[in-house]
Design a protein around this motif. Structure first.
Motif, mmCIF file in Angstrom:
data_model
loop_
_atom_site.group_PDB
_atom_site.id
_atom_site.type_symbol
_atom_site.label_atom_id
_atom_site.label_comp_id
_atom_site.label_asym_id
_atom_site.label_seq_id
_atom_site.Cartn_x
_atom_site.Cartn_y
_atom_site.Cartn_z
ATOM 1 N N ARG A 51 46.987 29.347 48.438
ATOM 2 C CA ARG A 51 46.207 30.508 48.899
ATOM 3 C C ARG A 51 45.821 31.432 47.747
ATOM 4 N N ILE A 52 46.752 31.626 46.803
ATOM 5 C CA ILE A 52 46.456 32.491 45.657
ATOM 6 C C ILE A 52 45.351 31.878 44.802
ATOM 7 N N CYS A 53 45.421 30.581 44.576
ATOM 8 C CA CYS A 53 44.384 29.912 43.785
ATOM 9 C C CYS A 53 43.034 29.992 44.479
ATOM 10 N N LEU A 54 43.026 29.844 45.795
ATOM 11 C CA LEU A 54 41.777 29.981 46.544
ATOM 12 C C LEU A 54 41.154 31.348 46.312
ATOM 13 N N ALA B 64 43.595 26.630 37.315
ATOM 14 C CA ALA B 64 43.279 28.053 37.393
ATOM 15 C C ALA B 64 43.998 28.844 36.309
ATOM 16 N N GLY B 65 44.802 28.171 35.496
ATOM 17 C CA GLY B 65 45.686 28.874 34.589
ATOM 18 C C GLY B 65 45.031 29.577 33.419
ATOM 19 N N LYS B 66 44.285 28.838 32.608
ATOM 20 C CA LYS B 66 43.836 29.351 31.320
ATOM 21 C C LYS B 66 42.769 30.432 31.436
ATOM 22 N N CYS B 67 41.813 30.259 32.312
ATOM 23 C CA CYS B 67 40.676 31.181 32.368
ATOM 24 C C CYS B 67 40.969 32.432 33.192
ATOM 25 N N ASN C 39 34.745 37.708 34.238
ATOM 26 C CA ASN C 39 33.828 38.525 33.439
ATOM 27 C C ASN C 39 34.598 39.384 32.432
ATOM 28 N N ALA C 40 35.720 39.950 32.872
ATOM 29 C CA ALA C 40 36.535 40.761 31.970
ATOM 30 C C ALA C 40 37.115 39.901 30.851
ATOM 31 N N ASN C 41 37.553 38.694 31.183
ATOM 32 C CA ASN C 41 38.111 37.810 30.169
ATOM 33 C C ASN C 41 37.040 37.328 29.192
ATOM 34 N N ARG C 42 35.853 37.072 29.714
ATOM 35 C CA ARG C 42 34.744 36.668 28.833
ATOM 36 C C ARG C 42 34.389 37.789 27.871
ATOM 37 N N SER D 127 37.041 34.764 44.693
ATOM 38 C CA SER D 127 36.845 36.210 44.519
ATOM 39 C C SER D 127 37.235 36.695 43.126
ATOM 40 N N GLY D 128 37.359 35.781 42.190
ATOM 41 C CA GLY D 128 37.867 36.159 40.878
ATOM 42 C C GLY D 128 36.822 36.329 39.794
ATOM 43 N N ASN D 129 35.557 36.496 40.174
ATOM 44 C CA ASN D 129 34.513 36.616 39.151
ATOM 45 C C ASN D 129 34.706 37.837 38.249
#
Length: 365
Positions: free
Chosen positions: A256-259, A215-218, A270-273, A264-266
């Motif tokens: 739990r944070i990674c979940l 989950a780190g880089k993206c 999208n902001a990073n893309r 719910s991290g779309n």
């Protein structure tokens, strides 16, 4: 085992105002992940009992959901992708075995198997071929003692992508050998095309195709240290037995944070893309202004690119840029490819834009 050039270079210059030498996106905070006042309600009930060594059912299900051919039993959660890589090679270790690694690549992908006793056969990807998958050269390097082919897609440092059909075709060619494909897919959630949510993964398409990720880089959560390996369920049980003897399990809090990121991290993705696309456009302006000094293979995914210097020494170039303008890039020597440098196109666009102004000034000097 000595500290790598990459780690030494970045650690010694970590205070740079414009850090374009790293390989991720801008870091997030817990408040960015749990929005709308949900932070306390979602995390206050997490206890610090033992987490399953495989990772929680919920997190493994979320990881399986972003891999096209996998179910929960095909997922092992690890302490970052680094542990997944180490466990894989430790389990595949045997006297006289070799691995084939496509390079340039992050050094752990060849340093770890080399340290564990594998013969490492490196195949250099070519700028002039757009870093295309060299199937014939791969097959020419494989023999009865080859245990896996290591491929990064999207690549670090180039941002090039190996197509799904190409990977399936290579897997078919390798069926006559006792050989896996190990994919480093840490950047697959950040394709640069507007209409692509994530790159298709060939993990578990056959029992001999594995993928590591995190989950780190993206998401901008490198410090979370949650990764995974996806593949054949029976083999993952061997890795889990090794894991139980070492790191044992990630904490329930990080689980739990990674979940939350995966489910719910779309908006973050999208902001990073969007940031990556803006930075690519900005760097292309610099390329156009200095075509006599710089060129690149335009990246297709991920957060890094690997421009080529047409005249300069890459270490000298990077050191002078840092000393004069506090702009940090990573020389190609970190990937045994002098004459190039890695640049972080996942940086905050405002920071990146300022750095490009300074780099333009530097090149004009």
């Amino acid at each position: 085992m000595a500290k790598s050039f990459l780690d030494e270079w970045l650690d010694d210059r970590a205070s740079a105002r414009f850090n374009l030498g790293e390989s991720g996106v801008a870091n997030v905070r817990l408040a960015d992940i749990f929005r709308g006042g949900t932070l306390e309600s979602e995390l206050s009930g997490v206890n610090f009992d033992h987490n399953p060594t495989l990772g929680s059912q919920a997190l493994r299900g979320a990881i399986a959901a972003i891999h096209d051919h996998s179910e929960i039993e095909n997922v092992l959660v690890t302490a970052g992708a680094s542990e997944a890589i180490f466990l894989y090679f430790l389990a595949r270790r045997e006297f006289g075995a070799n691995v084939v690694v496509l390079t340039p690549a992050f050094h752990s992908l060849y340093d770890v198997p080399n340290t564990l006793g594998f013969e490492v056969r490196r195949i250099e990807l070519a700028d002039e071929e757009g870093y295309a998958l060299p199937v014939e050269r791969i097959l020419g390097a494989v023999d009865s003692r080859t245990r896996c082919i290591v491929i990064t897609t999207p690549s670090n440092p180039m941002g090039s992508v190996v197509g799904y059909d190409e990977l399936i075709g290579l897997a078919a060619e390798l069926e006559r050998f006792d050989c896996d494909i190990l994919l480093d897919e840490q950047y697959r959630l950040l394709p640069h095309e507007d209409n692509v949510i994530r790159f298709a993964s060939a993990a578990n398409r056959s029992p001999r195709v594995f993928s590591v990720g995190s989950a780190g880089k993206c998401y901008g959560a490198v410090g979370l240290r949650v990764g995974w390996i996806v593949g054949d369920a029976e083999f993952l049980q061997e890795l889990n037995a090794l894991k139980a003897l070492t790191s044992h399990a990630i904490s329930k809090l990080n689980d739990r944070i990674c979940l939350e990121l995966l489910t719910s991290g779309n908006d973050l993705l999208n902001a990073n893309r969007s940031a990556v696309r803006r930075n690519v456009a900005k760097f292309e302006q610099l390329l156009a202004a200095h075509a006599d000094r710089l060129q690149w293979v335009r990246p297709s995914g991920g957060t890094v690119a690997f421009p080529k210097l047409l005249e300069d020494d890459s270490v000298g170039f990077a050191q002078k840029l840092y000393e004069r303008h506090d702009v940090l890039v990573l020389p190609g020597e970190a990937f045994d490819r002098p004459g190039h440098f890695r640049i972080r196109i996942g940086a905050d666009p405002r920071n990146f834009s300022e750095a490009m102004t300074l780099m333009d000034q530097f090149l004009n000097e």
